[in-house]
Design a protein around this motif. Structure first.
Motif, PDB file in Angstrom:
ATOM      1  N   ASN A  21     -61.812  29.366 -20.297  1.00  0.00           N
ATOM      2  CA  ASN A  21     -62.387  29.034 -18.990  1.00  0.00           C
ATOM      3  C   ASN A  21     -62.965  27.624 -18.998  1.00  0.00           C
ATOM      4  OD1 ASN A  21     -61.726  31.411 -17.712  1.00  0.00           O
ATOM      5  ND2 ASN A  21     -63.653  32.411 -18.229  1.00  0.00           N
ATOM      6  N   TYR A  22     -63.627  27.239 -20.082  1.00  0.00           N
ATOM      7  CA  TYR A  22     -64.170  25.885 -20.182  1.00  0.00           C
ATOM      8  C   TYR A  22     -63.042  24.861 -20.167  1.00  0.00           C
ATOM      9  CZ  TYR A  22     -66.721  21.803 -21.652  1.00  0.00           C
ATOM     10  OH  TYR A  22     -67.262  20.548 -21.708  1.00  0.00           O
ATOM     11  N   ALA A  23     -61.984  25.121 -20.928  1.00  0.00           N
ATOM     12  CA  ALA A  23     -60.854  24.193 -20.980  1.00  0.00           C
ATOM     13  C   ALA A  23     -60.209  24.049 -19.603  1.00  0.00           C
ATOM     14  CB  ALA A  23     -59.833  24.656 -22.011  1.00  0.00           C
ATOM     15  N   MET A  24     -60.075  25.133 -18.875  1.00  0.00           N
ATOM     16  CA  MET A  24     -59.498  25.076 -17.531  1.00  0.00           C
ATOM     17  C   MET A  24     -60.396  24.279 -16.600  1.00  0.00           C
ATOM     18  SD  MET A  24     -57.134  25.720 -15.346  1.00  0.00           S
ATOM     19  CE  MET A  24     -56.101  27.003 -15.996  1.00  0.00           C
ATOM     20  N   THR A  25     -61.687  24.504 -16.665  1.00  0.00           N
ATOM     21  CA  THR A  25     -62.635  23.765 -15.831  1.00  0.00           C
ATOM     22  C   THR A  25     -62.583  22.276 -16.153  1.00  0.00           C
ATOM     23  OG1 THR A  25     -64.072  25.696 -15.697  1.00  0.00           O
ATOM     24  CG2 THR A  25     -65.067  23.564 -15.181  1.00  0.00           C
ATOM     25  N   GLU A  26     -62.529  21.942 -17.432  1.00  0.00           N
ATOM     26  CA  GLU A  26     -62.461  20.539 -17.830  1.00  0.00           C
ATOM     27  C   GLU A  26     -61.166  19.889 -17.354  1.00  0.00           C
ATOM     28  OE1 GLU A  26     -63.888  18.163 -21.662  1.00  0.00           O
ATOM     29  OE2 GLU A  26     -62.251  19.557 -22.100  1.00  0.00           O
ATOM     30  N   LEU A  27     -60.052  20.589 -17.483  1.00  0.00           N
ATOM     31  CA  LEU A  27     -58.771  20.056 -17.011  1.00  0.00           C
ATOM     32  C   LEU A  27     -58.780  19.854 -15.500  1.00  0.00           C
ATOM     33  CD1 LEU A  27     -55.859  19.179 -17.467  1.00  0.00           C
ATOM     34  CD2 LEU A  27     -55.204  21.591 -17.415  1.00  0.00           C
ATOM     35  N   LEU A  28     -59.331  20.803 -14.771  1.00  0.00           N
ATOM     36  CA  LEU A  28     -59.437  20.648 -13.317  1.00  0.00           C
ATOM     37  C   LEU A  28     -60.327  19.466 -12.950  1.00  0.00           C
ATOM     38  CD1 LEU A  28     -59.744  24.375 -12.224  1.00  0.00           C
ATOM     39  CD2 LEU A  28     -57.851  22.820 -11.715  1.00  0.00           C
ATOM     40  N   ALA A  29     -61.416  19.269 -13.681  1.00  0.00           N
ATOM     41  CA  ALA A  29     -62.296  18.124 -13.426  1.00  0.00           C
ATOM     42  C   ALA A  29     -61.574  16.813 -13.707  1.00  0.00           C
ATOM     43  CB  ALA A  29     -63.563  18.232 -14.270  1.00  0.00           C
ATOM     44  N   GLN A  30     -60.770  16.777 -14.745  1.00  0.00           N
ATOM     45  CA  GLN A  30     -60.004  15.568 -15.058  1.00  0.00           C
ATOM     46  C   GLN A  30     -58.965  15.286 -13.982  1.00  0.00           C
ATOM     47  OE1 GLN A  30     -58.568  16.551 -18.954  1.00  0.00           O
ATOM     48  NE2 GLN A  30     -60.411  15.831 -19.981  1.00  0.00           N
ATOM     49  N   ALA A  31     -58.259  16.320 -13.534  1.00  0.00           N
ATOM     50  CA  ALA A  31     -57.259  16.136 -12.479  1.00  0.00           C
ATOM     51  C   ALA A  31     -57.927  15.697 -11.178  1.00  0.00           C
ATOM     52  CB  ALA A  31     -56.472  17.431 -12.268  1.00  0.00           C
ATOM     53  N   PHE A  32     -59.036  16.338 -10.833  1.00  0.00           N
ATOM     54  CA  PHE A  32     -59.786  15.964  -9.647  1.00  0.00           C
ATOM     55  C   PHE A  32     -60.236  14.506  -9.744  1.00  0.00           C
ATOM     56  CE2 PHE A  32     -64.078  15.461  -7.813  1.00  0.00           C
ATOM     57  CZ  PHE A  32     -63.780  15.634  -6.475  1.00  0.00           C
ATOM     58  N   SER A  33     -60.755  14.122 -10.898  1.00  0.00           N
ATOM     59  CA  SER A  33     -61.233  12.760 -11.092  1.00  0.00           C
ATOM     60  C   SER A  33     -60.103  11.752 -10.975  1.00  0.00           C
ATOM     61  CB  SER A  33     -61.921  12.632 -12.456  1.00  0.00           C
ATOM     62  OG  SER A  33     -63.086  13.426 -12.488  1.00  0.00           O
ATOM     63  N   ALA A  34     -58.951  12.060 -11.526  1.00  0.00           N
ATOM     64  CA  ALA A  34     -57.799  11.161 -11.416  1.00  0.00           C
ATOM     65  C   ALA A  34     -57.413  10.979  -9.954  1.00  0.00           C
ATOM     66  CB  ALA A  34     -56.622  11.702 -12.219  1.00  0.00           C
ATOM     67  N   PHE A  35     -57.431  12.054  -9.192  1.00  0.00           N
ATOM     68  CA  PHE A  35     -57.123  11.975  -7.764  1.00  0.00           C
ATOM     69  C   PHE A  35     -58.152  11.111  -7.039  1.00  0.00           C
ATOM     70  CE2 PHE A  35     -57.724  13.573  -3.431  1.00  0.00           C
ATOM     71  CZ  PHE A  35     -56.462  13.329  -2.920  1.00  0.00           C
ATOM     72  N   VAL A  36     -59.424  11.341  -7.323  1.00  0.00           N
ATOM     73  CA  VAL A  36     -60.506  10.582  -6.679  1.00  0.00           C
ATOM     74  C   VAL A  36     -60.368   9.092  -6.985  1.00  0.00           C
ATOM     75  CG1 VAL A  36     -63.005  10.155  -6.755  1.00  0.00           C
ATOM     76  CG2 VAL A  36     -62.142  12.493  -6.538  1.00  0.00           C
ATOM     77  N   ILE A  37     -60.144   8.771  -8.252  1.00  0.00           N
ATOM     78  CA  ILE A  37     -60.013   7.367  -8.655  1.00  0.00           C
ATOM     79  C   ILE A  37     -58.790   6.734  -7.996  1.00  0.00           C
ATOM     80  CG2 ILE A  37     -59.625   5.796 -10.604  1.00  0.00           C
ATOM     81  CD1 ILE A  37     -62.436   7.062 -10.566  1.00  0.00           C
ATOM     82  N   SER A  38     -57.668   7.429  -8.008  1.00  0.00           N
ATOM     83  CA  SER A  38     -56.426   6.856  -7.475  1.00  0.00           C
ATOM     84  C   SER A  38     -56.470   6.667  -5.966  1.00  0.00           C
ATOM     85  CB  SER A  38     -55.223   7.710  -7.866  1.00  0.00           C
ATOM     86  OG  SER A  38     -55.252   8.959  -7.199  1.00  0.00           O
ATOM     87  N   THR A  39     -57.329   7.414  -5.282  1.00  0.00           N
ATOM     88  CA  THR A  39     -57.433   7.264  -3.824  1.00  0.00           C
ATOM     89  C   THR A  39     -58.579   6.343  -3.417  1.00  0.00           C
ATOM     90  OG1 THR A  39     -58.790   9.270  -3.660  1.00  0.00           O
ATOM     91  CG2 THR A  39     -56.399   9.521  -3.340  1.00  0.00           C
ATOM     92  N   GLY A  40     -59.291   5.795  -4.395  1.00  0.00           N
ATOM     93  CA  GLY A  40     -60.366   4.851  -4.094  1.00  0.00           C
ATOM     94  C   GLY A  40     -61.626   5.477  -3.540  1.00  0.00           C
ATOM     95  N   ASN A  41     -61.850   6.740  -3.841  1.00  0.00           N
ATOM     96  CA  ASN A  41     -63.022   7.437  -3.290  1.00  0.00           C
ATOM     97  C   ASN A  41     -64.117   7.723  -4.308  1.00  0.00           C
ATOM     98  OD1 ASN A  41     -62.163   7.854  -0.501  1.00  0.00           O
ATOM     99  ND2 ASN A  41     -60.519   9.056  -1.428  1.00  0.00           N
ATOM    100  N   LYS A  42     -64.095   7.017  -5.425  1.00  0.00           N
ATOM    101  CA  LYS A  42     -65.048   7.309  -6.498  1.00  0.00           C
ATOM    102  C   LYS A  42     -66.497   7.206  -6.033  1.00  0.00           C
ATOM    103  CE  LYS A  42     -66.570   5.945 -11.071  1.00  0.00           C
ATOM    104  NZ  LYS A  42     -66.390   5.017 -12.188  1.00  0.00           N
ATOM    105  N   ASP A  43     -66.876   6.117  -5.369  1.00  0.00           N
ATOM    106  CA  ASP A  43     -68.276   5.927  -4.968  1.00  0.00           C
ATOM    107  C   ASP A  43     -68.767   7.052  -4.065  1.00  0.00           C
ATOM    108  OD1 ASP A  43     -68.407   3.611  -6.473  1.00  0.00           O
ATOM    109  OD2 ASP A  43     -67.985   2.303  -4.768  1.00  0.00           O
TER     110      ASP A  43
END
Length: 84
Positions: A21-43
């Protein structure tokens, strides 16, 4: 007839489940973060995460989740692909 598990077996199963469950949560957070960064919405997302809160027994766990997600968000870098 159901099988009886020893305490050691039960704890091993629970540990395995928690790790998965931790590994899945971490992977989802990484995927979410990649999406956020690539769309310019980090701030905007960082501001949102910092503005969230919890009450009662979840306060410390929520703080941990905030710090973890912000750390992952700050560690993600998008590697540009070469388009021909």
């Amino acid at each position: 007839m159901s099988k009886q598990f020893s305490l050691e077996e039960t704890l091993a199963i629970m540990n395995d489940t928690a790790r998965k469950n931790y590994a899945m949560t971490e992977l989802l957070a990484q995927a979410f973060s990649a999406f956020v960064i690539s769309t310019g919405n980090k701030d905007a997302v960082v501001d949102f995460i910092k503005s969230t809160s919890a009450t009662g027994e979840l306060v410390e766990a929520h703080k941990h989740a905030q710090q973890s997600l912000l750390k992952i968000l700050n560690s993600v870098e998008i590697i540009p692909t070469n388009k021909h």
